[in-house]
Write an enzyme that holds these catalytic residues in place. Structure first.
Site, PDB file in Angstrom:
ATOM      1  N   HIS A   1      -0.170   9.967   0.691  1.00 49.24           N
ATOM      2  CA  HIS A   1      -0.509   9.255  -0.558  1.00 49.24           C
ATOM      3  C   HIS A   1      -1.820   8.486  -0.454  1.00 49.24           C
ATOM      4  CE1 HIS A   1       3.359   9.786  -2.767  1.00 49.24           C
ATOM      5  NE2 HIS A   1       3.725  10.152  -1.553  1.00 49.24           N
TER       6      HIS A   1
ATOM      7  N   ASP B   1      -9.107   3.999  -2.502  1.00 51.47           N
ATOM      8  CA  ASP B   1      -7.722   4.086  -2.955  1.00 51.47           C
ATOM      9  C   ASP B   1      -7.327   5.554  -2.993  1.00 51.47           C
ATOM     10  OD1 ASP B   1      -5.287   3.255  -3.996  1.00 51.47           O
ATOM     11  OD2 ASP B   1      -6.203   1.920  -5.474  1.00 51.47           O
TER      12      ASP B   1
HETATM   13  C1  G6P Z   1       0.856   2.247  -0.902  1.00 51.40           C
HETATM   14  C2  G6P Z   1       1.424   3.205   0.127  1.00 51.40           C
HETATM   15  C3  G6P Z   1       2.940   3.298  -0.005  1.00 51.40           C
HETATM   16  C4  G6P Z   1       3.547   1.914   0.006  1.00 51.40           C
HETATM   17  C5  G6P Z   1       2.929   1.037  -1.062  1.00 51.40           C
HETATM   18  C6  G6P Z   1       3.470  -0.407  -1.052  1.00 51.40           C
HETATM   19  O1  G6P Z   1       0.975   2.787  -2.175  1.00 51.40           O
HETATM   20  O2  G6P Z   1       0.832   4.479   0.013  1.00 51.40           O
HETATM   21  O3  G6P Z   1       3.471   4.059   1.062  1.00 51.40           O
HETATM   22  O4  G6P Z   1       4.940   1.977  -0.183  1.00 51.40           O
HETATM   23  O5  G6P Z   1       1.527   0.992  -0.858  1.00 51.40           O
HETATM   24  O6  G6P Z   1       3.289  -0.982   0.202  1.00 51.40           O
HETATM   25  P1  G6P Z   1       4.517  -1.466   1.084  1.00 51.40           P
HETATM   26  O7  G6P Z   1       3.936  -1.783   2.418  1.00 51.40           O
HETATM   27  O8  G6P Z   1       5.057  -2.668   0.382  1.00 51.40           O
HETATM   28  O9  G6P Z   1       5.531  -0.368   1.141  1.00 51.40           O
END
Ligand code: G6P
Length: 476
Positions: free
Chosen positions: A162, A370
């Site tokens: 992602h 991003d």
């Molecule tokens: C990004 C990453 C995700 C992640 C999200 C929120 O979008 O690609 O994998 O879940 O951030 O971050 P966190 O550390 O809270 O999961």
């Protein structure tokens, strides 16, 4: 243990155990684009989602969401620190985002990253029925494809990144670069947000492992690993429906009144993360106020900064810097009852966000790097009225699709100021043409189309994609 023909493996489950300081905890929707994207289409499918439920200690028992089973993977306090906060979010995250923040290489973290990846791989192997497809997500779990192939050679294994995947010049800094590339090569198909990332992967495999590549396909151990771009998207129908709800429309009007009926509302919504370019944006806004191009009485900036990864030092430092700067700007340019910036360091309900999107005249999305940026897409989906301007960083994956946005290089301060002014002063007809084109693109390329494209490329037969909601669409 019940088994599924489709297993999704992601660091986070779509539910987050949001433990308060007093020990109370509540379940809420997980932060970030990945969880919302997958949650948008998985519940009607008889699949299993393997992931972390937030919090530490033994895994909780979780109810199914529709037909979707949730299989929590527990993490200890040390694992949370070394795997999630450490290797995933202090080494890989900054490095993959152009090293906009110095990555930390700490030898001790690697073993924990590997051990936790093994736990996820074992949980996925248990949850997958014979011949099932397992779809592994994101940078936290790059070793899982190879581990899973060793455990269960019968499976079809997909991986989707992602976040951006960096060019070899940056990736080569990683002390465990060979293991990480080998881990990914356990997959049959590696998906990225952009074509360039697929080229980077193929180049790295060739350089580090000596695998022959052709058109970004990689030959390894007698198999072909395919790589390709699949730009992720949002649940367009959900956002549209939300933004059209009468209570949301009323809330949007009320917000405008609460903001003092300004001529213009600028809006930013980000996780509080150093990749999002919040500081660059604030500097540009301060200069616009200083130069007199923007007047506090006419214009307000609403900055939503959703708390994120707060136990990681660089995130705490960033929060201090941002809050200091917002305080300085408001102190210098605000008036009684009229702050220059409305700063909100909290998570918002989806309906409140939709109301904010409807209220905004200019949506300002300026990440330094991003993977995609789903906020930009949500704003467009929420603007049924065809009004509103989107200022979008060239360094967000979304810029490759939302070409009619006001594209900007957030490092170029003068360029950023000039683009903000252009967006603020654009004619309604111009905005409408831009918005209509972007909405047309999104209507075709929603989250279900993304899942369908990926799963069809993974199994070739279309069998996996048949379980997705909505009508099948032709591949682009
Ligand atoms: C990004 C990453 C995700 C992640 C999200 C929120 O979008 O690609 O994998 O879940 O951030 O971050 P966190 O550390 O809270 O999961």
């Amino acid at each position: 243990m019940r088994q599924s023909s489709l297993v999704v493996v992601a660091n986070r489950l779509p539910l987050d155990d949001n433990a308060a300081l007093d020990g109370a905890s509540e379940w809420r929707r997980s932060p970030g684009g990945l969880a919302s994207a997958l949650h948008a289409f998985l519940p009607p499918i008889p699949a299993t989602w393997v992931g972390w439920a937030g919090g530490v200690g033994p895994a909780p028992t979780l109810p199914d969401i529709g037909s979707l089973r949730l299989r929590p993977v527990p993490l200890s306090v040390d694992e949370l620190r070394e795997y999630y906060e450490g290797f995933a979010n202090s080494t890989l995250w900054p490095l993959y985002h152009d090293a906009v923040q110095q990555p930390v290489f700490h030898r001790g973290w690697w073993e924990t990253y590997r051990a936790v990846n093994r736990r996820f791989a074992e949980a996925a192997a248990e949850a997958a029925e014979p011949g099932a497809a397992v779809w592994v997500q994101d940078y936290h779990l790059q070793l899982v494809p190879q581990m899973l192939r060793e455990l269960r050679p019968d499976l079809l294994i997909g991986f989707f990144m992602h976040v951006p995947f960096p060019p070899p010049e940056l990736f080569m800094q990683l002390p465990r670069r060979v293991e990480l590339v080998r881990g990914l090569l356990g997959a049959d198909l590696i998906g990225f947000q952009r074509e360039q990332a697929a080229h980077n992967m193929a180049q790295l495999a060739e350089k580090l492992i000596g695998t022959p590549t052709a058109d970004d396909d990689i030959e390894v151990d007698g198999r072909t690993v395919r790589t390709a771009a699949f730009p992720v998207s949002i649940d367009v129908a959900e956002v549209r429906a939300l933004a059209a709800r009468p209570d949301v429309v009323a809330q949007a009007k009320q917000l405008r009144r609460d903001l003092g009926q300004p001529k213009r509302v600028l809006l930013s919504v980000d996780r509080l993360d150093y990749t999002k370019g919040i500081e660059h944006r604030l500097t540009a806004y301060r200069e616009l106020l200083r130069d007199g191009h923007v007047k506090v009485r006419d214009t307000v900036l609403v900055q939503v900064a959703v708390p994120s990864r707060e136990r990681v030092e660089s995130y705490r430092d960033l929060r201090d810097r941002i809050e200091g700067e917002v305080g300085r700007i408001n102190g210098e340019f605000g008036r009684v009852g009229e702050p220059a910036i409305h700063y909100l360091n909290q998570a918002f309900e989806r309906s409140e966000l939709a109301a904010l999107y409807r209220t905004a005249d200019v949506m300002v999305v300026t990440p330094l790097r991003d993977g995609m940026n789903l906020v930009a897409k949500e704003f467009v989906a929420a603007r049924e009225d065809g009004a509103g301007a989107l200022v979008l960083s060239e360094f967000a994956g979304a810029a490759a699709e939302l070409e009619q946005a006001f594209l900007v290089n957030p490092h170029d301060l003068d360029g950023l100021k000039e683009t903000l002014l252009r967006a603020m002063e654009a004619k309604p007809d111009d905005l409408k043409v831009r918005m209509t084109a972007m909405r047309k693109h999104l209507a075709k390329h929603d989250i279900v189309a993304w899942a369908r494209d990926y799963l069809t490329a993974l199994d070739h037969t279309g069998r996996l994609a048949e379980t997705l909601p909505g009508k099948p669409r032709k591949r682009r």
